[in-house]
Design a protein around this motif. Sequence first.
Motif, PDB file in Angstrom:
ATOM      1  N   LEU A  31       0.703  -0.587   0.134  1.00  0.00           N
ATOM      2  CA  LEU A  31      -0.367   0.402  -0.353  1.00  0.00           C
ATOM      3  C   LEU A  31       0.364   1.081   0.121  1.00  0.00           C
ATOM      4  CD1 LEU A  31      -2.808  -0.880   2.380  1.00  0.00           C
ATOM      5  CD2 LEU A  31      -3.435  -0.920  -0.454  1.00  0.00           C
ATOM      6  N   LEU A  32       2.044   1.464   0.415  1.00  0.00           N
ATOM      7  CA  LEU A  32       3.060   2.490   1.460  1.00  0.00           C
ATOM      8  C   LEU A  32       3.422   2.391  -0.328  1.00  0.00           C
ATOM      9  CD1 LEU A  32       4.743   2.082   4.297  1.00  0.00           C
ATOM     10  CD2 LEU A  32       2.951   4.023   3.683  1.00  0.00           C
ATOM     11  N   ASP A  33       3.862   1.450  -1.417  1.00  0.00           N
ATOM     12  CA  ASP A  33       4.541   1.732  -2.305  1.00  0.00           C
ATOM     13  C   ASP A  33       3.602   2.508  -3.523  1.00  0.00           C
ATOM     14  OD1 ASP A  33       7.176   0.640  -1.603  1.00  0.00           O
ATOM     15  OD2 ASP A  33       6.940  -1.308  -1.855  1.00  0.00           O
ATOM     16  N   GLY A  34       2.661   1.318  -3.231  1.00  0.00           N
ATOM     17  CA  GLY A  34       1.190   2.103  -4.453  1.00  0.00           C
ATOM     18  C   GLY A  34       1.299   3.792  -4.208  1.00  0.00           C
ATOM     19  N   VAL A  35       1.442   4.360  -2.821  1.00  0.00           N
ATOM     20  CA  VAL A  35       0.459   5.686  -2.766  1.00  0.00           C
ATOM     21  C   VAL A  35       2.341   6.441  -3.310  1.00  0.00           C
ATOM     22  CG1 VAL A  35       0.835   7.197  -0.903  1.00  0.00           C
ATOM     23  CG2 VAL A  35      -0.701   4.895  -0.898  1.00  0.00           C
ATOM     24  N   VAL A  36       3.316   5.553  -2.936  1.00  0.00           N
ATOM     25  CA  VAL A  36       4.603   6.615  -3.206  1.00  0.00           C
ATOM     26  C   VAL A  36       4.786   7.122  -4.805  1.00  0.00           C
ATOM     27  CG1 VAL A  36       6.756   7.068  -3.384  1.00  0.00           C
ATOM     28  CG2 VAL A  36       5.663   6.632  -0.803  1.00  0.00           C
ATOM     29  N   LEU A  37       4.012   6.023  -5.428  1.00  0.00           N
ATOM     30  CA  LEU A  37       4.879   5.607  -6.497  1.00  0.00           C
ATOM     31  C   LEU A  37       2.941   6.535  -7.494  1.00  0.00           C
ATOM     32  CD1 LEU A  37       5.890   4.500  -9.002  1.00  0.00           C
ATOM     33  CD2 LEU A  37       4.085   2.593  -9.345  1.00  0.00           C
ATOM     34  N   ALA A  38       2.498   6.735  -6.529  1.00  0.00           N
ATOM     35  CA  ALA A  38       0.979   7.773  -7.434  1.00  0.00           C
ATOM     36  C   ALA A  38       1.210   9.185  -7.079  1.00  0.00           C
ATOM     37  CB  ALA A  38       0.075   7.238  -6.756  1.00  0.00           C
ATOM     38  N   LEU A  39       1.772   9.279  -5.933  1.00  0.00           N
ATOM     39  CA  LEU A  39       2.031  10.624  -5.635  1.00  0.00           C
ATOM     40  C   LEU A  39       3.388  11.104  -6.116  1.00  0.00           C
ATOM     41  CD1 LEU A  39       1.887  10.039  -1.375  1.00  0.00           C
ATOM     42  CD2 LEU A  39       0.333  11.458  -3.380  1.00  0.00           C
ATOM     43  N   ALA A  40       4.526  10.154  -6.864  1.00  0.00           N
ATOM     44  CA  ALA A  40       5.721  10.440  -7.488  1.00  0.00           C
ATOM     45  C   ALA A  40       5.348  11.068  -8.796  1.00  0.00           C
ATOM     46  CB  ALA A  40       6.420   9.439  -7.422  1.00  0.00           C
ATOM     47  N   TYR A  41       4.183  10.498  -9.243  1.00  0.00           N
ATOM     48  CA  TYR A  41       3.477  10.770 -10.533  1.00  0.00           C
ATOM     49  C   TYR A  41       2.745  11.651 -10.767  1.00  0.00           C
ATOM     50  CZ  TYR A  41       7.215   7.378 -12.283  1.00  0.00           C
ATOM     51  OH  TYR A  41       8.662   7.087 -12.597  1.00  0.00           O
ATOM     52  N   PHE A  42       1.741  11.630 -10.066  1.00  0.00           N
ATOM     53  CA  PHE A  42      -0.027  12.003 -10.628  1.00  0.00           C
ATOM     54  C   PHE A  42       0.490  12.875  -9.554  1.00  0.00           C
ATOM     55  CE2 PHE A  42       0.397   7.469 -12.169  1.00  0.00           C
ATOM     56  CZ  PHE A  42       0.614   7.875 -12.694  1.00  0.00           C
ATOM     57  N   SER A  43       0.290  13.495  -8.841  1.00  0.00           N
ATOM     58  CA  SER A  43       0.493  14.822  -7.659  1.00  0.00           C
ATOM     59  C   SER A  43       0.969  15.985  -7.698  1.00  0.00           C
ATOM     60  CB  SER A  43       0.764  14.295  -6.163  1.00  0.00           C
ATOM     61  OG  SER A  43       1.614  14.560  -6.684  1.00  0.00           O
ATOM     62  N   PRO A  44       0.579  16.669  -7.410  1.00  0.00           N
ATOM     63  CA  PRO A  44       1.418  18.352  -7.303  1.00  0.00           C
ATOM     64  C   PRO A  44       2.878  18.521  -7.362  1.00  0.00           C
ATOM     65  CG  PRO A  44      -0.512  18.978  -6.476  1.00  0.00           C
ATOM     66  CD  PRO A  44      -0.319  16.943  -6.331  1.00  0.00           C
ATOM     67  N   VAL A  45       3.340  16.867  -6.457  1.00  0.00           N
ATOM     68  CA  VAL A  45       4.804  16.397  -5.453  1.00  0.00           C
ATOM     69  C   VAL A  45       6.100  16.529  -7.202  1.00  0.00           C
ATOM     70  CG1 VAL A  45       6.321  15.104  -4.405  1.00  0.00           C
ATOM     71  CG2 VAL A  45       4.079  15.625  -3.026  1.00  0.00           C
ATOM     72  N   SER A  46       4.981  15.737  -7.835  1.00  0.00           N
ATOM     73  CA  SER A  46       5.547  15.653  -9.164  1.00  0.00           C
ATOM     74  C   SER A  46       6.411  15.959 -10.385  1.00  0.00           C
ATOM     75  CB  SER A  46       5.359  14.909 -10.694  1.00  0.00           C
ATOM     76  OG  SER A  46       4.139  16.015 -10.699  1.00  0.00           O
ATOM     77  N   VAL A  47       6.322  17.380  -9.783  1.00  0.00           N
ATOM     78  CA  VAL A  47       7.006  18.373 -10.325  1.00  0.00           C
ATOM     79  C   VAL A  47       8.074  18.584  -9.801  1.00  0.00           C
ATOM     80  CG1 VAL A  47       5.004  19.768 -10.930  1.00  0.00           C
ATOM     81  CG2 VAL A  47       6.208  20.648  -9.424  1.00  0.00           C
ATOM     82  N   LEU A  48       8.359  18.145  -8.902  1.00  0.00           N
ATOM     83  CA  LEU A  48       9.826  18.538  -7.579  1.00  0.00           C
ATOM     84  C   LEU A  48      11.054  17.641  -8.838  1.00  0.00           C
ATOM     85  CD1 LEU A  48       8.779  18.129  -4.592  1.00  0.00           C
ATOM     86  CD2 LEU A  48       9.393  20.492  -5.500  1.00  0.00           C
ATOM     87  N   PHE A  49      10.152  16.358  -9.721  1.00  0.00           N
ATOM     88  CA  PHE A  49      11.634  15.730  -9.910  1.00  0.00           C
ATOM     89  C   PHE A  49      11.817  16.329 -11.871  1.00  0.00           C
ATOM     90  CE2 PHE A  49       8.990  12.922  -6.819  1.00  0.00           C
ATOM     91  CZ  PHE A  49      10.164  12.004  -6.362  1.00  0.00           C
ATOM     92  N   ARG A  50      10.846  17.644 -11.884  1.00  0.00           N
ATOM     93  CA  ARG A  50      11.525  18.027 -12.531  1.00  0.00           C
ATOM     94  C   ARG A  50      13.061  18.587 -12.732  1.00  0.00           C
ATOM     95  NH1 ARG A  50       6.041  18.280 -14.216  1.00  0.00           N
ATOM     96  NH2 ARG A  50       6.016  17.066 -15.454  1.00  0.00           N
ATOM     97  N   SER A  51      14.363  18.278 -13.808  1.00  0.00           N
ATOM     98  CA  SER A  51      15.297  19.581 -13.334  1.00  0.00           C
ATOM     99  C   SER A  51      15.299  20.377 -13.116  1.00  0.00           C
ATOM    100  CB  SER A  51      16.212  18.451 -14.525  1.00  0.00           C
ATOM    101  OG  SER A  51      15.829  19.216 -15.844  1.00  0.00           O
ATOM    102  N   ASP A  52      14.341  21.488 -13.250  1.00  0.00           N
ATOM    103  CA  ASP A  52      14.507  22.396 -13.615  1.00  0.00           C
ATOM    104  C   ASP A  52      13.977  23.406 -12.078  1.00  0.00           C
ATOM    105  OD1 ASP A  52      12.009  21.807 -14.067  1.00  0.00           O
ATOM    106  OD2 ASP A  52      12.205  23.910 -15.432  1.00  0.00           O
ATOM    107  N   GLN A  53      13.600  22.120 -11.389  1.00  0.00           N
ATOM    108  CA  GLN A  53      13.056  22.093  -9.871  1.00  0.00           C
ATOM    109  C   GLN A  53      14.253  22.369  -9.304  1.00  0.00           C
ATOM    110  OE1 GLN A  53      10.211  23.944  -9.372  1.00  0.00           O
ATOM    111  NE2 GLN A  53      10.076  23.579 -11.445  1.00  0.00           N
ATOM    112  N   PRO A  54      14.289  22.756  -8.158  1.00  0.00           N
ATOM    113  CA  PRO A  54      14.811  22.964  -6.928  1.00  0.00           C
ATOM    114  C   PRO A  54      15.863  21.320  -5.344  1.00  0.00           C
ATOM    115  CG  PRO A  54      14.211  24.656  -5.942  1.00  0.00           C
ATOM    116  CD  PRO A  54      13.879  24.303  -7.214  1.00  0.00           C
TER     117      PRO A  54
END
Length: 137
Positions: A112-135
Amino acid sequence: MNLRTFQATVAAGFIACLVWWLLPYVGWTVNPLTAEALQFAGAGAIDGALHPAWFIAFLIARIIATIGMLLFFKWGRLLFAVWLLAGFPLGLVSGVYVSPAIDSTIGYLTSLLDGVVLALAYFSPVSVLFRSDQPRA
């Protein structure tokens, strides 16, 4: 969801996974009858599917992916997704699965935790932090 909550979720998933992997070596979850049943774990597995090298490789990949996710590296997110998906074919060739109730419970929590992390990493506002132009954190 804010940055620290996401990182706490990633860390909680890693800790749950580590506990789940270490449970068989603790021994407190196994009574004599369960120990006898556990002798059948892996029966029918394809040769090499349960080799310790697979588990070591999965552990190393999980550690690296967790570090990458905590620091918001794109490769960490990708490695985490690949790590999750790689478990499916390995599970199909690993034979019979025998586990005590606590093992199943912690494994379910980990999934369950892994699924939440994966969903948040790709489909939440947190996902923009994974772009190279973000701090990064």
